[in-house]
Design a protein around this motif. Structure first.
Motif, mmCIF file in Angstrom:
data_model
loop_
_atom_site.group_PDB
_atom_site.id
_atom_site.type_symbol
_atom_site.label_atom_id
_atom_site.label_comp_id
_atom_site.label_asym_id
_atom_site.label_seq_id
_atom_site.Cartn_x
_atom_site.Cartn_y
_atom_site.Cartn_z
ATOM 1 N N ILE A 219 0.847 -1.191 0.000
ATOM 2 C CA ILE A 219 0.000 0.000 0.000
ATOM 3 C C ILE A 219 0.880 1.236 0.000
ATOM 4 C CG2 ILE A 219 -1.781 1.265 1.260
ATOM 5 C CD1 ILE A 219 -2.667 -1.375 2.462
ATOM 6 N N SER B 23 -5.757 -4.177 -6.231
ATOM 7 C CA SER B 23 -6.088 -5.029 -5.102
ATOM 8 C C SER B 23 -7.325 -5.867 -5.388
ATOM 9 C CB SER B 23 -6.330 -4.156 -3.862
ATOM 10 O OG SER B 23 -6.974 -4.886 -2.855
ATOM 11 N N LEU C 66 -9.505 -6.591 -3.286
ATOM 12 C CA LEU C 66 -10.622 -5.910 -2.634
ATOM 13 C C LEU C 66 -11.248 -4.862 -3.548
ATOM 14 C CD1 LEU C 66 -9.281 -5.392 1.005
ATOM 15 C CD2 LEU C 66 -10.980 -7.044 0.217
ATOM 16 N N ILE C 67 -10.401 -4.106 -4.253
ATOM 17 C CA ILE C 67 -10.920 -3.070 -5.149
ATOM 18 C C ILE C 67 -11.638 -3.698 -6.338
ATOM 19 C CG2 ILE C 67 -10.199 -1.315 -6.821
ATOM 20 C CD1 ILE C 67 -10.467 -0.275 -4.003
ATOM 21 N N HIS D 149 -10.047 -1.408 1.989
ATOM 22 C CA HIS D 149 -8.828 -1.360 1.171
ATOM 23 C C HIS D 149 -8.049 -0.071 1.395
ATOM 24 C CE1 HIS D 149 -6.121 -1.566 -2.248
ATOM 25 N NE2 HIS D 149 -6.544 -0.372 -2.617
#
Length: 608
Positions: free
Chosen positions: A284, A398, A400-401, A466
């Protein structure tokens, strides 16, 4: 601080007697010989003499009025300056300048200790001249400008100092560059009377004026290539195994360990403003050490060292032990090579020599880098750049994204649209049959819209998980997304408290429910478009075009359903046998097209 020298009483008496001298009577008569009037006269003389003879030299350093030491930059405190490394540093916002450029200069603490006094000047980096260069400006309430006089010439606003003895941990001023050669900022820091440092310097700030006496930035004599990757140097590239010497679309970074514990870095990539390599504890962005190779205000390439917080432009740090810099910018391909003997990390990390690597690129404005428009390439695991190996990076978003985007697309392309169509055009589905005491169309509509709300809430939460906060660099997407989320929660709340269909105020519920539904639809569409642009789904943005095609398809479906409803209004009465046959046919065709558009965009997200 005061320096006081005195003349003793006995010396004073001797001086008076010698001054009077023979043949006069003694000038220092005994007390018995003095009349009270004479005593007062002699006493007044002695007091006046002492006041005129005591040599008092007071320097009010707490006020910062130290123009008298502009040349030496040394406080007149008596003790010698510290010889250890100063716990303070001087940094500049740019490593190059042209005449008239304004550079931000920061004095700050490294170790959390504070300083009370300081003196800052800019001087030549290639000579021992004590002449201050350029002019300063400050809006800090803890700093003031000084006029330095060197060899009889006054240089206005040529230095900055404190104006009180209060503790400080950071001072920020600006410096306007003159037409001169390379410079360094030099500072004196004072903690206490006995503890101070003189000659704390910034990195060299290079003049871009033709004929400057030092040119540490030179053009490449040899190309950056993959030769030696995995055998003599570490390499990081995208696409995998690409060669920057032959492939203009190759993003490449290498590091070679030198015998003196230094590292030679090479960077190459196509960009309109800058390329950069970052070293991180995780995947990140934020709290990362960065080396930047980018254009300055004169569109010349420079190397910078920085620390990124992830939510704002990176903080520029001193280059310090960086040298042997070579740069190039040919046909939009930026290349840099340099040797660094700095620690890779400015901050303490969980592992001193293992990092995730980020390769980012983007535009720059007036020498300041902008947000990278594409996702950075990230190594799949932590790397020791001093080891000999070859790895490739990817800019996969990601999971998640991607899941967030997929759920929102399913919610607002498919389930939400289907639920809306049923409520608008298919209230005759099932005729007079009931499901749990409710009309069939209503139970279908309620079920599908509940699924839409659940998908929206799940996707909304995943985005915040995220980002771990608010996406300040995502433009309007999160703002409109939050508005949609709020309206989505209002809709079922209104539905729960709706009056019965035959109630006289039921029309109020219908107006509010329908109005909110019509407002949500365009807002959700705008959010989907912005979301696809943010995750960079493909080089030519084809998923965005597909989404546009879908909304055209949906508009066509609404038009057809309205036309069929008008021409078949007798057939769509709920008490007829034909019921909604033609409407169902249009709906089935729409549903097939909906699935095609949805699957295509989901594939694009998966490949992002």
């Amino acid at each position: 601080m005061a320096r006081v020298s005195t003349v003793g009483t006995e010396d004073l008496r001797t001086f008076i007697q010698h001054s009077c001298g023979p043949p006069h009577p003694p000038c220092w008569p005994s007390h018995d010989d003095l009349h009270p009037v004479q005593m007062r006269r002699y006493t007044g003389f002695v007091v006046a003499f002492i006041a005129a003879t005591f040599l008092v030299d007071v320097s009010g350093y707490s006020s910062g009025q130290v123009s008298g030491v502009c040349t030496s930059m040394a406080p007149n405190h008596g003790p010698s300056a510290q010889t250890s490394d100063a716990p303070f540093q001087v940094t500049a916002s740019s490593s190059t300048f042209n005449p008239g450029d304004v550079i931000t200069v920061t004095l700050k603490s490294n170790l959390g200790v504070n300083f009370r006094g300081f003196l800052l000047e800019a001087r030549s980096a290639v000579s021992t001249s004590t002449i201050p260069l350029g002019t300063f400006n400050t809006t800090s309430p803890e700093a003031q400008l000084l006029n330095c006089n060197v060899d009889g010439i006054t240089y206005n606003d040529s230095a900055v100092s404190h104006n009180s003895k209060s503790e400080k941990n950071e001072i920020i001023v600006t410096w306007t560059a003159p037409n001169t050669g390379h410079i360094k900022f030099r500072a004196t820091f004072v903690m206490t009377k006995e503890t101070f440092w003189i000659g704390v310097k910034s990195q060299i700030i290079q003049s871009m004026v033709t004929g400057s006496s030092v040119t540490p930035f030179t053009s490449f004599q040899n190309q950056i290539t993959v030769d030696g990757c995995g055998t003599t140097k570490f390499c990081f590239n995208n696409p995998a195994q690409c060669n920057p010497a032959t492939d203009p679309n190759c993003y490449f970074m290498s590091s070679t360990k030198l015998n003196d514990e230094g590292l030679r870095f090479e960077m190459s990539g196509k960009s309109s403003g800058y390329i950069s390599i970052g070293f991180s504890d995780d995947k990140i962005m934020g709290n990362d050490d960065v080396y930047i190779c980018g254009t300055d205000r004169s569109e010349r390439i420079r190397v910078q060292r920085a620390y990124s917080t992830g939510r704002s432009p990176p903080r520029i740090e001193q280059l310090d032990k960086v040298d042997d810099i070579t740069v190039a910018n040919k046909n939009g391909i930026i290349q840099c090579s340099f040797v660094t003997r700095n620690n890779v990390s400015i901050a303490k990390r969980t592992a001193n020599n293992m990092y995730y690597l980020f390769f980012a690129y983007g535009p720059s404005t007036d020498g300041t880098i902008g947000k990278h428009q594409d996702s950075p390439f990230i190594s799949s695991e932590k790397i020791n750049v001093a080891d000999v190996s070859s790895v490739s990076g990817n800019n996969k978003n990601s999971v998640l994204i991607k899941t967030h985007g997929a759920l929102m697309l399913i919610a607002w392309m498919t389930t939400g649209s289907i639920g809306t169509l049923i409520a608008q055009y298919f209230k005759c589905v099932g005729g007079t049959k009931k499901i749990l005491g409710k009309d069939c169309w209503f139970q279908i509509h309620w079920t599908i819209m509940t699924l839409t709300v659940a998908l929206t809430i799940t996707g909304f939460v995943l985005a915040f998980v995220h980002v771990k906060g608010w996406s300040e660099d995502a433009g309007s997407h999160p703002v409109i997304g939050c508005v949609v989320m709020g309206l989505v929660l209002i809709q079922p709340t209104i539905a729960i408290f709706r009056p019965a269909p035959d109630h006289k105020r039921h029309w109020i519920f219908r107006v509010f429910h329908s109005t909110i539904g019509f407002v949500i639809k365009p807002l959700a569409a705008a959010t989907l478009f912005m979301g696809l642009l943010l995750i960079n789904v493909a080089p030519n943005k084809w998923p965005v075009k597909v989404l546009g095609g879908y909304y055209g398809w949906e508009l066509l479906t609404h038009i057809l359903l309205i036309v069929v409803s008008c021409f078949k209004r007798k057939a769509v009465q709920c008490n007829t046998e034909k019921k909604v046959y033609h409407l169902l046919l249009v709906f089935i065709v729409y549903l097939c097209g909906n699935m095609v558009f949805l699957i295509a965009i989901l594939v694009g997200i998966g490949q992002a």
